[in-house]
Design a protein around this motif. Sequence first.
Motif, PDB file in Angstrom:
ATOM      1  N   SER A 157      50.481  48.420  75.738  1.00  0.00           N
ATOM      2  CA  SER A 157      51.477  49.442  75.407  1.00  0.00           C
ATOM      3  C   SER A 157      50.781  50.712  74.912  1.00  0.00           C
ATOM      4  CB  SER A 157      52.460  48.927  74.352  1.00  0.00           C
ATOM      5  OG  SER A 157      51.914  49.065  73.066  1.00  0.00           O
ATOM      6  N   GLU A 158      49.596  50.563  74.327  1.00  0.00           N
ATOM      7  CA  GLU A 158      48.903  51.735  73.774  1.00  0.00           C
ATOM      8  C   GLU A 158      47.987  52.396  74.794  1.00  0.00           C
ATOM      9  OE1 GLU A 158      47.161  49.919  70.316  1.00  0.00           O
ATOM     10  OE2 GLU A 158      48.985  50.213  69.114  1.00  0.00           O
ATOM     11  N   ASP A 159      47.369  51.595  75.666  1.00  0.00           N
ATOM     12  CA  ASP A 159      46.335  52.160  76.544  1.00  0.00           C
ATOM     13  C   ASP A 159      46.688  52.092  78.020  1.00  0.00           C
ATOM     14  OD1 ASP A 159      44.763  52.563  74.238  1.00  0.00           O
ATOM     15  OD2 ASP A 159      44.097  50.488  74.291  1.00  0.00           O
ATOM     16  N   GLY A 160      47.891  51.642  78.356  1.00  0.00           N
ATOM     17  CA  GLY A 160      48.277  51.590  79.769  1.00  0.00           C
ATOM     18  C   GLY A 160      47.554  50.496  80.527  1.00  0.00           C
ATOM     19  N   GLU A 161      47.496  50.626  81.856  1.00  0.00           N
ATOM     20  CA  GLU A 161      46.915  49.578  82.696  1.00  0.00           C
ATOM     21  C   GLU A 161      45.471  49.270  82.302  1.00  0.00           C
ATOM     22  OE1 GLU A 161      46.194  50.310  87.036  1.00  0.00           O
ATOM     23  OE2 GLU A 161      47.572  48.604  87.257  1.00  0.00           O
ATOM     24  N   GLN A 162      45.177  47.981  82.242  1.00  0.00           N
ATOM     25  CA  GLN A 162      43.850  47.539  81.807  1.00  0.00           C
ATOM     26  C   GLN A 162      43.281  46.508  82.768  1.00  0.00           C
ATOM     27  OE1 GLN A 162      42.340  48.276  78.509  1.00  0.00           O
ATOM     28  NE2 GLN A 162      43.809  49.940  78.795  1.00  0.00           N
ATOM     29  N   ASN A 163      41.973  46.532  82.880  1.00  0.00           N
ATOM     30  CA  ASN A 163      41.269  45.437  83.518  1.00  0.00           C
ATOM     31  C   ASN A 163      41.364  44.240  82.560  1.00  0.00           C
ATOM     32  OD1 ASN A 163      39.197  43.694  84.465  1.00  0.00           O
ATOM     33  ND2 ASN A 163      38.207  45.452  85.425  1.00  0.00           N
ATOM     34  N   CYS A 164      41.618  43.045  83.111  1.00  0.00           N
ATOM     35  CA  CYS A 164      41.750  41.856  82.256  1.00  0.00           C
ATOM     36  C   CYS A 164      40.572  41.718  81.292  1.00  0.00           C
ATOM     37  CB  CYS A 164      41.822  40.591  83.113  1.00  0.00           C
ATOM     38  SG  CYS A 164      43.440  40.372  83.848  1.00  0.00           S
ATOM     39  N   SER A 165      39.387  42.110  81.763  1.00  0.00           N
ATOM     40  CA  SER A 165      38.187  41.919  80.939  1.00  0.00           C
ATOM     41  C   SER A 165      38.219  42.772  79.667  1.00  0.00           C
ATOM     42  CB  SER A 165      36.934  42.249  81.751  1.00  0.00           C
ATOM     43  OG  SER A 165      36.981  43.608  82.135  1.00  0.00           O
ATOM     44  N   SER A 166      39.113  43.756  79.609  1.00  0.00           N
ATOM     45  CA  SER A 166      39.208  44.600  78.392  1.00  0.00           C
ATOM     46  C   SER A 166      39.528  43.790  77.154  1.00  0.00           C
ATOM     47  CB  SER A 166      40.317  45.646  78.520  1.00  0.00           C
ATOM     48  OG  SER A 166      40.370  46.175  79.791  1.00  0.00           O
ATOM     49  N   PHE A 167      40.152  42.619  77.368  1.00  0.00           N
ATOM     50  CA  PHE A 167      40.615  41.858  76.212  1.00  0.00           C
ATOM     51  C   PHE A 167      39.682  40.699  75.876  1.00  0.00           C
ATOM     52  CE2 PHE A 167      44.448  43.834  78.045  1.00  0.00           C
ATOM     53  CZ  PHE A 167      44.839  44.584  76.962  1.00  0.00           C
ATOM     54  N   ASN A 168      38.482  40.715  76.484  1.00  0.00           N
ATOM     55  CA  ASN A 168      37.559  39.586  76.308  1.00  0.00           C
ATOM     56  C   ASN A 168      37.214  39.288  74.855  1.00  0.00           C
ATOM     57  OD1 ASN A 168      37.574  39.073  78.977  1.00  0.00           O
ATOM     58  ND2 ASN A 168      35.491  39.809  79.423  1.00  0.00           N
ATOM     59  N   GLY A 169      37.344  40.289  73.996  1.00  0.00           N
ATOM     60  CA  GLY A 169      37.035  40.066  72.583  1.00  0.00           C
ATOM     61  C   GLY A 169      38.074  39.216  71.864  1.00  0.00           C
ATOM     62  N   LEU A 170      39.251  39.062  72.478  1.00  0.00           N
ATOM     63  CA  LEU A 170      40.345  38.393  71.767  1.00  0.00           C
ATOM     64  C   LEU A 170      40.240  36.871  71.765  1.00  0.00           C
ATOM     65  CD1 LEU A 170      43.510  40.415  72.887  1.00  0.00           C
ATOM     66  CD2 LEU A 170      42.278  40.565  70.718  1.00  0.00           C
ATOM     67  N   SER A 171      39.668  36.302  72.835  1.00  0.00           N
ATOM     68  CA  SER A 171      39.623  34.842  72.942  1.00  0.00           C
ATOM     69  C   SER A 171      38.654  34.460  74.052  1.00  0.00           C
ATOM     70  CB  SER A 171      41.030  34.321  73.246  1.00  0.00           C
ATOM     71  OG  SER A 171      41.066  32.913  73.172  1.00  0.00           O
ATOM     72  N   SER A 172      38.520  33.163  74.313  1.00  0.00           N
ATOM     73  CA  SER A 172      37.656  32.728  75.411  1.00  0.00           C
ATOM     74  C   SER A 172      38.294  33.126  76.733  1.00  0.00           C
ATOM     75  CB  SER A 172      37.479  31.218  75.361  1.00  0.00           C
ATOM     76  OG  SER A 172      38.678  30.589  75.791  1.00  0.00           O
ATOM     77  N   LYS A 173      37.481  33.204  77.777  1.00  0.00           N
ATOM     78  CA  LYS A 173      37.974  33.617  79.088  1.00  0.00           C
ATOM     79  C   LYS A 173      39.047  32.653  79.595  1.00  0.00           C
ATOM     80  CE  LYS A 173      35.692  35.974  82.882  1.00  0.00           C
ATOM     81  NZ  LYS A 173      34.435  36.196  83.610  1.00  0.00           N
ATOM     82  N   THR A 174      38.831  31.367  79.373  1.00  0.00           N
ATOM     83  CA  THR A 174      39.799  30.363  79.832  1.00  0.00           C
ATOM     84  C   THR A 174      41.141  30.547  79.130  1.00  0.00           C
ATOM     85  OG1 THR A 174      37.928  28.855  79.927  1.00  0.00           O
ATOM     86  CG2 THR A 174      40.097  27.884  80.219  1.00  0.00           C
TER      87      THR A 174
END
Lengths: 128, 128
Positions: free
Chosen positions: B35-52
Amino acid sequence: MAKTIFHPETDQIELTTVLEALSDPIRRDIVLGLSEDGEQNCSSFNGLSSKTNLTYHYVRLREAGLTRTRPMGTHRLITLRADDIESRFPGLLAAVLAAARAERAQRQAEDLSASLIGEARPRSEDGA
Amino acid sequence: MAKTIFHPETDQIELTTVLEALSDPIRRDIVLGLSEDGEQNCSSFNGLSSKTNLTYHYVRLREAGLTRTRPMGTHRLITLRADDIESRFPGLLAAVLAAARAERAQRQAEDLSASLIGEARPRSEDGA
């Protein structure tokens, strides 16, 4: 039987727990009923599910901070903590209630439509 | 690899599924980021949890109707279906996002406060 009934303070109400509590259709029906008719005896919702299930749902709602339970003789009266939720998460409960009302209206329309079709054309035993 | 990615139509988005999807803190962080940054590559959120775990969360969000995924080469880009959710459940997403932002600010303040306390007074190994 002076057992204290746990209720979280308003500032300890958590978004995760509230959304989990509201994600169940029966709990939304209870919340909707409380928002429309005010304080209710728990037994008012007996039509929604089994008594055991309802007891579980009341606990989930109360521990999430959505409802307040007070004993009255052998009964338990339950109210919606609408103001507490509104002050904690402005707009959230109103939006969920509006969506739940729309959902209920749609379900009732579908039930009516199904029963009209059922009357007009008895259900075939053929799965296709 | 012309596999179709399932997305529910707007009028098939269900309140139960949306609330379940939003009841998870990691999924709320993803939704907040979109909602804040618009369209994202899925990898942008890699810091949040494991890839799986993230893959699972993306599926939950997409199947609930909250996000749209489009493949771009070997990547997957993800957007928030904010307008679709707003037209289906007016006010709901805005209220959840506001609550999630408040929750994040509180968490950051607590982390900061804990790290300041940690610097001032090294953590004792005594559990009490």
